[in-house]
Scaffold this active site. Structure first.
Site, PDB file in Angstrom:
ATOM      1  N   LYS A  77       5.208  34.400  15.179  1.00  0.00           N
ATOM      2  CA  LYS A  77       6.207  33.738  15.878  1.00  0.00           C
ATOM      3  C   LYS A  77       5.871  33.405  17.407  1.00  0.00           C
ATOM      4  O   LYS A  77       5.228  34.360  18.116  1.00  0.00           O
ATOM      5  CB  LYS A  77       7.634  34.376  15.797  1.00  0.00           C
ATOM      6  CG  LYS A  77       8.701  33.819  16.369  1.00  0.00           C
ATOM      7  CD  LYS A  77       9.816  34.880  16.284  1.00  0.00           C
ATOM      8  CE  LYS A  77      11.252  34.282  16.760  1.00  0.00           C
ATOM      9  NZ  LYS A  77      12.354  35.248  16.417  1.00  0.00           N
ATOM     10  N   SER A 155      16.131  33.486  14.095  1.00  0.00           N
ATOM     11  CA  SER A 155      15.301  32.508  14.994  1.00  0.00           C
ATOM     12  C   SER A 155      13.787  32.293  14.338  1.00  0.00           C
ATOM     13  O   SER A 155      13.113  31.449  14.868  1.00  0.00           O
ATOM     14  CB  SER A 155      15.106  32.910  16.524  1.00  0.00           C
ATOM     15  OG  SER A 155      14.688  33.914  16.629  1.00  0.00           O
ATOM     16  N   SER A 179      17.155  37.769  13.493  1.00  0.00           N
ATOM     17  CA  SER A 179      16.060  36.542  13.496  1.00  0.00           C
ATOM     18  C   SER A 179      15.292  36.892  12.297  1.00  0.00           C
ATOM     19  O   SER A 179      14.457  35.970  12.129  1.00  0.00           O
ATOM     20  CB  SER A 179      15.623  36.708  15.009  1.00  0.00           C
ATOM     21  OG  SER A 179      16.423  36.056  15.701  1.00  0.00           O
TER      22      SER A 179
END
Length: 449
Positions: A77, A155, A179
């Site tokens: 990420k 996320s 997330s």
């Protein structure tokens, strides 16, 4: 590459394949498909990965791998620093930031164990949404519905999308309010939020530092256990499920489920009971009191994110931020000092209550998210729905985050609408290894039906 980390590691050991061939197959698929998958990849680190793959292949030929994850391709990420890359956090604000000069602590640790860092992945801007929508870098589309574009969830949207599309067996993300667990639920993956501090977070761009955790998105609980063992050195632990009690929390803390999600969850509970396991419904007071605290004063995420983004909030650069994300930032900045102090002060007492109310051998079980993946179009068209949907999507996951409960989202059966549903299992802080042992058995039982 619809395979698991463990199966690849076994194949390396058996010399039926090698890290170079696996990496090249991964790169071929990624390059062929990523152009039609917006928002998944933010940058590639292919030469870095190829150099590591050659070294890994040589170690496996000699029978001396660095670890069980040596030679496994993965993505990160884009909140983790990777030297030579910009950590964009999915925001135009950081589009021209300086490249990182050092690797994040977890990147350094895993690469020292032999993993191959292939790419960095997209996310909700600054990781400040559970929806995965990103107007700047692009929004990943959930492959479970080929007709109607739906969110992957956030996320850690790009990491989930890369794994569910079969590009890599491991996507590393972060989880502050949900997330990892939300995209796992929406895509049929396994997502693990560990106890705070279990995995290194140095060099990971923060959202709310006292809540931020790093964790994996994978296809199988066994891969989480594999990763956890190499990262922590902790021995595998487990409990006999016949000695456990699964608690379905009652009360108003959890979001009201859609009919599709409720039907799947009821099926899981019924299955476990038919298998002779003890499942009871009762109020979990720490959840109820945490929900009351959030409703009255706001969230710890809002308090700490305001501090993280204080400079941005008072800068013209805030105009570069998606207005929906900027609105969340501004709301957090409006919390009173008294509310902020109350949110901080209540955390340790509520954490202590969770420890008292959930002894070893008791495990919470509940839907990860109260709905299946919603459509992208209405979320983009209606700011009010964006805000309301984001709150609903995160309502369940935020509770365990505040109470520092290690939590794992497991895929259950598909809902009647054909979309994945995630089931969360939570234990008290520090019980990570036990939770993973329980989740492995639970996954096996769900798959066996």
């Amino acid at each position: 590459m619809t395979t698991t980390m463990a199966s690849l590691s076994s194949a390396y050991s058996a010399r039926t394949t090698n890290p170079i061939d696996v990496l090249e197959a991964c790169i071929d698929r990624l390059q062929n498909e990523s152009a039609n998958a917006p928002g998944v990849i933010t940058s590639l680190t292919l030469e870095r990965a190829r150099t590591s793959a050659r070294a890994s292949a040589a170690r496996w030929r000699k029978g001396r791998p660095l670890s069980a994850v040596d030679g496994l391709p993965m993505v990160w990420k884009d909140v983790f620093d990777i030297s030579g890359q910009i950590t964009t956090c999915g925001s135009a604000v950081r589009e021209h930031a300086r490249c990182a000069t050092e690797d994040a602590a977890l990147v350094e640790q895993l690469e020292a164990l032999g993993v191959l860092s292939v790419a960095k992945t997209g996310l909700s801007e600054f990781a400040y949404s559970g929806l995965g929508i990103n107007s700047f870098a692009g929004t990943p589309v959930n492959p479970w519905d080929p007709k109607t574009p739906r969110i992957v969830g956030g996320s850690s949207s790009g990491s989930a999308a890369a794994v569910i599309r079969g590009w890599v067996p491991l996507g590393m993300g972060s989880d502050t309010s949900g997330s990892l667990r939300v995209p796992a639920a929406f895509t049929g993956l396994v997502g693990f939020k560990p106890s705070h501090g279990r995995y290194r977070t140095g060099g990971m761009f923060p959202l709310a530092p006292s809540l931020d955790t790093a964790g994996p998105l994978v296809r199988d609980v066994g891969d989480v256990r594999l990763l956890d063992t190499v990262l922590t050195g902790s021995p595998v632990q487990t409990l006999d499920l016949s000695d456990c009690t699964f608690i379905v929390p009652k009360g108003r803390a959890l979001a009201v489920n859609t009919n599709e999600v409720q039907a799947v969850f009821d099926g899981v509970v019924s299955l476990l009971r038919k298998q002779g396991l003890k499942v009871v419904e009762r109020e979990f007071a720490a959840f109820e009191k945490t929900r009351e605290l959030f409703d009255q004063h706001g969230t710890l995420v809002a308090v700490e994110a305001t501090q993280v983004h204080r400079e941005l909030l008072h800068s013209d650069r805030l105009n570069l931020v998606d207005p929906r994300v900027a609105a969340r930032m501004k709301l957090g900045a409006q919390l009173s000092d008294a509310s902020s102090a109350e949110i901080r002060a209540r955390r340790m007492p509520l954490l202590a209550q969770s420890l008292a109310d959930l002894p070893t051998g008791e495990i919470l079980i509940y839907p990860t998210v109260c709905m299946t993946a919603p459509e992208i179009g209405p979320l983009n068209d209606d700011a009010a729905w964006f805000a309301a949907c984001n709150a609903r999507v995160l309502q369940n996951t935020m509770l365990a985050s505040y109470l520092d409960m290690p939590t794992l989202s497991l895929p259950a059966e598909l809902a009647a609408n054909g979309l994945p549903v995630g089931i969360s299992v939570s234990m008290t802080t520090g019980c990570d290894a036990l939770l993973l042992g329980v989740a492995q058995q639970l996954q096996d039982r769900l798959r066996a039906g």
